[in-house]
Design an enzyme around this catalytic site. Sequence first.
Site, mmCIF file in Angstrom:
data_model
loop_
_atom_site.group_PDB
_atom_site.id
_atom_site.type_symbol
_atom_site.label_atom_id
_atom_site.label_comp_id
_atom_site.label_asym_id
_atom_site.label_seq_id
_atom_site.Cartn_x
_atom_site.Cartn_y
_atom_site.Cartn_z
ATOM 1 N N TYR A 112 0.832 -1.206 0.000
ATOM 2 C CA TYR A 112 0.000 0.000 0.000
ATOM 3 C C TYR A 112 0.868 1.258 0.000
ATOM 4 O O TYR A 112 1.731 1.427 0.867
ATOM 5 C CB TYR A 112 -0.896 -0.006 1.230
ATOM 6 C CG TYR A 112 -2.026 0.984 1.192
ATOM 7 C CD1 TYR A 112 -3.250 0.636 0.635
ATOM 8 C CD2 TYR A 112 -1.887 2.255 1.719
ATOM 9 C CE1 TYR A 112 -4.304 1.535 0.611
ATOM 10 C CE2 TYR A 112 -2.923 3.158 1.700
ATOM 11 C CZ TYR A 112 -4.137 2.795 1.141
ATOM 12 O OH TYR A 112 -5.170 3.689 1.126
ATOM 13 N N TYR A 140 -5.494 5.493 -7.402
ATOM 14 C CA TYR A 140 -5.700 5.364 -5.960
ATOM 15 C C TYR A 140 -7.184 5.144 -5.711
ATOM 16 O O TYR A 140 -7.991 6.063 -5.780
ATOM 17 C CB TYR A 140 -5.211 6.599 -5.205
ATOM 18 C CG TYR A 140 -5.351 6.427 -3.709
ATOM 19 C CD1 TYR A 140 -4.561 5.514 -3.029
ATOM 20 C CD2 TYR A 140 -6.285 7.156 -2.984
ATOM 21 C CE1 TYR A 140 -4.694 5.318 -1.668
ATOM 22 C CE2 TYR A 140 -6.417 6.981 -1.615
ATOM 23 C CZ TYR A 140 -5.622 6.059 -0.960
ATOM 24 O OH TYR A 140 -5.754 5.868 0.393
#
Length: 386
Positions: free
Chosen positions: A291, A341
């Site tokens: 991440y 994102y």
Amino acid sequence: MAAGSGGLKDATAIVGTGQTPFAKRLPEDERTLACRAVLAALDDAGIAPGEVDALASYTMEETDEVELAKACGFGDLTFFSKVGFGGGGSCATVAHLAAAITAGQASVGVAWRSRKRGSGPRPWTNTTVQLPTPAQWTRPYGLLRPADEIAMLTRRYMHEYGATRDHLFNVALTCRNRANQNPAAIMYDRPLTREMYMSSRWISEPLCLFDNCLETDGALACVVVSAERARDCRRRPVYVHSAAQSLPAQHHGMVNYWNDDPLTGPAWSAARHLWKHSDLTPEDVDVAQIYDAFTPLVLLSLEGYGFCGRGEGGAFTEGGALETGGLLPLNTGGGGLSEAYVHGFNLINEGVRQLRGTSTAQVPGASACLVTAGEGVPTSALLLRN
């Protein structure tokens, strides 16, 4: 381990993935985007919408189960859940479905995330929710955005361990290089250089423009079934070998300063659980989707999940270690920094592509992939294998 035998290990598999295009601004609303991603994932798996009986999403998801079930034509739902803490929930959506299917509560699960972050509002701009109790001790003093909070952690990390902006650049460059190979990535045709990185504007010092993830409209989904069912699906199954969630003791989101050590974040406790229930070790991981809402989160996660020692995350990025052919190929679709994102869900789908052998930056012979959710908040992780 077969379903019903008391564990999640290899009991379920991801058999379908889907996504919409990614862009700064898409005309469709979030529900429409969600439906398109979900139906694409079911088609990829060769499963009819009427067979879906389980759903998992984020608490921040605007499209609810009722809307999605009606619009996509699902059957009776026997399990549905939501996971909190934004990007920390990505991998947990798959873990919840895996647990439900293994326990016999459902047979076909869909996890999804639909988001209009590129053209929609920023969560922290809503003044009516600006000061929940924890934020009363941070926002009045200038930590208004996630970038500000992570910037403080980054400064501490640099001070304690000697990490530099060059190490952060290594992360940003790796993600951009992989996006330059991925036609679906927002940054597909936009290379990044060190000069561009070092001369870019500050967002929250020491984080510059390229240390921050994209703002994206788009949606993604995946389909989870039992390992037995997976053998009859359209595509090569990718097994959920191990899964973990973590909310460490005395955790305080992002800044984490109630802990004895703010730099020992949720990744560390998630990793202990993940590896405990796995037949694999960090040395067995061929490729990782970590991440990357902010570049320093990758350094913290490399340490937390055991790829290097404490304080060695910066040094680990040197010498092309994160590039294809390096020690740990990273975020091979471009990640949140350069593909899109969407709260980390694209990392799950890219992990599946790697283990199917269909990535645009394929790691030869990849058989195990770590996927992580947001570090700095209550988090989750998946260890996938083929």
